[in-house]
Enzyme design. Sequence first.
Site, mmCIF file in Angstrom:
data_model
loop_
_atom_site.group_PDB
_atom_site.id
_atom_site.type_symbol
_atom_site.label_atom_id
_atom_site.label_comp_id
_atom_site.label_asym_id
_atom_site.label_seq_id
_atom_site.Cartn_x
_atom_site.Cartn_y
_atom_site.Cartn_z
ATOM 1 N N THR A 38 0.818 -1.203 0.000
ATOM 2 C CA THR A 38 0.000 0.000 0.000
ATOM 3 C C THR A 38 0.854 1.256 0.000
ATOM 4 O OG1 THR A 38 -1.773 -1.114 1.226
ATOM 5 C CG2 THR A 38 -1.679 1.259 1.448
ATOM 6 N N GLY A 69 0.534 -1.178 5.668
ATOM 7 C CA GLY A 69 0.518 -2.076 6.817
ATOM 8 C C GLY A 69 -0.516 -3.167 6.727
#
Length: 499
Positions: free
Chosen positions: A309, A390
């Site tokens: 991400t 994360g």
Amino acid sequence: MTTIAIAAPHPAGIEAARRVTAEGGGVIDAALAAAAALTVAYPHQCSLGGDLVALVRDGTRGTVHAVLSAGAAAAATDPVAQRAAGARMPGGGAQTVTVPGAVAGWAELARLGARLPLARALAPAQDMADAGVPVSAGLARAVRSRLDVVRADPGLSALLLDKAGQPLDRGDTLRQPALAATLGELADNWGHFYTGPTSRRLVAALRARGSRLTQEDFAAHRAQLTEPLALTRDGVTWWAAPPPSQGVSLLAVLGQDGDRLTAARQAEVNRDALLGDPRCGPVDLDGLLLRAPRDTIALPSGPRPAGDTVAITAVDDRGNAVSLIQSVFQTFGSGIADPATGIVLHNRGSAFSLDPAHPGALRPGARPAHTLCPALATAPDRVLALGCQGGRAQAWILSQVAEELLDTADAGALLARPRWVIGSRDLNRPRPTLVLEPETPDAEGLTETAHALGLTVDRTPGPHDEAGHVQTARLRAGTVDAASDPRADGTTALLTTRD
């Protein structure tokens, strides 16, 4: 003149934002330019072939909107056949590719107040793809971590290996002419991604690999503009994207009294049992927010989405703000890069449950449960945008810094502080585990609580990607600033643009 504070996990994003603000772009233009540039510089983490979730604040009206551009499974999806093939969704491959939503998400963001045409925001990324960008430390690590996947795919191999078949190293030049051509095509008409030549190329490539996605599936995609979830506590309103985003889990943790680890573990269990696509059936918000007890059990977590991400945060001195996250889920997503378009395709479909009774079950046209968790906060004289890399741990990562970011004088030091995360398969652990970076505050108390919760405790030898890459931008008492997590390759900038 307006001043914009922006944070991104790679300097290419800041460079692109600087270029469009010099041309008169505002906070949304800056975020869009950074997002497009990161698909060039960080193909292991984001791509035109991924999804997007964002929050946008209008500083004049004080309103916040959520943009959910998460793609759906094919209309021809056959859950029975998929269940017969295995107990869980595969971690990669064409069966895990849902319709990519990032491009439609960019267009929806532009409609919320961009000053420039979307083509201007895409131009820096197109130039970077054509001229080449230096391979970052993070990308070099990612290639080596999934070298077997890279070598197995002709598109990824051509992109990321040198003529001798060895992985590109830090500082090598990454050129992507096919991606540059695709960005140019989308600059002419972003809709080509869903109804034009780009979509035709992608669908042909996917169907050749066994995907059920069709041109009709791509054409049916729409970015969803919706109201965010909100939690007001101690004079601060926290904003998060609604399901299928796990933003609800961040609000659940921030809304609880008592120790944060216990709240995070319960929110994790409830999320894994209750989160799904509200377009396909009711989603239990009270259970997800921990407002009511639920009889749930911990379900096995999804594939390990390391490097999944990028988060971009931008705030200007008028109170306009963007928190944008885009992703290919696992590193290099599905493990497929289409040579004709230069697009890396995500593997969001791997997050579907194969239990037909689960809210996040694989269904025709359903969106999978989403890890993307952008956040905003508003309080008197303060606006805060934050987001992070994360994977499934994003909610717990953000919960450890969110409240202090409202007031701390040194946001960079706060982001550098050691953190903890919880997870299992997603953190490459065989069972539910608390992972601690060295010198995490109250490590002994956290360890004691973890044991009481039945969690294994593991310690990393140093700062670790598993603890996330947080990006934040703030407005406090009329002054803007930004901070980028030192665990990433990122940086920040203060940009000025004409009113």
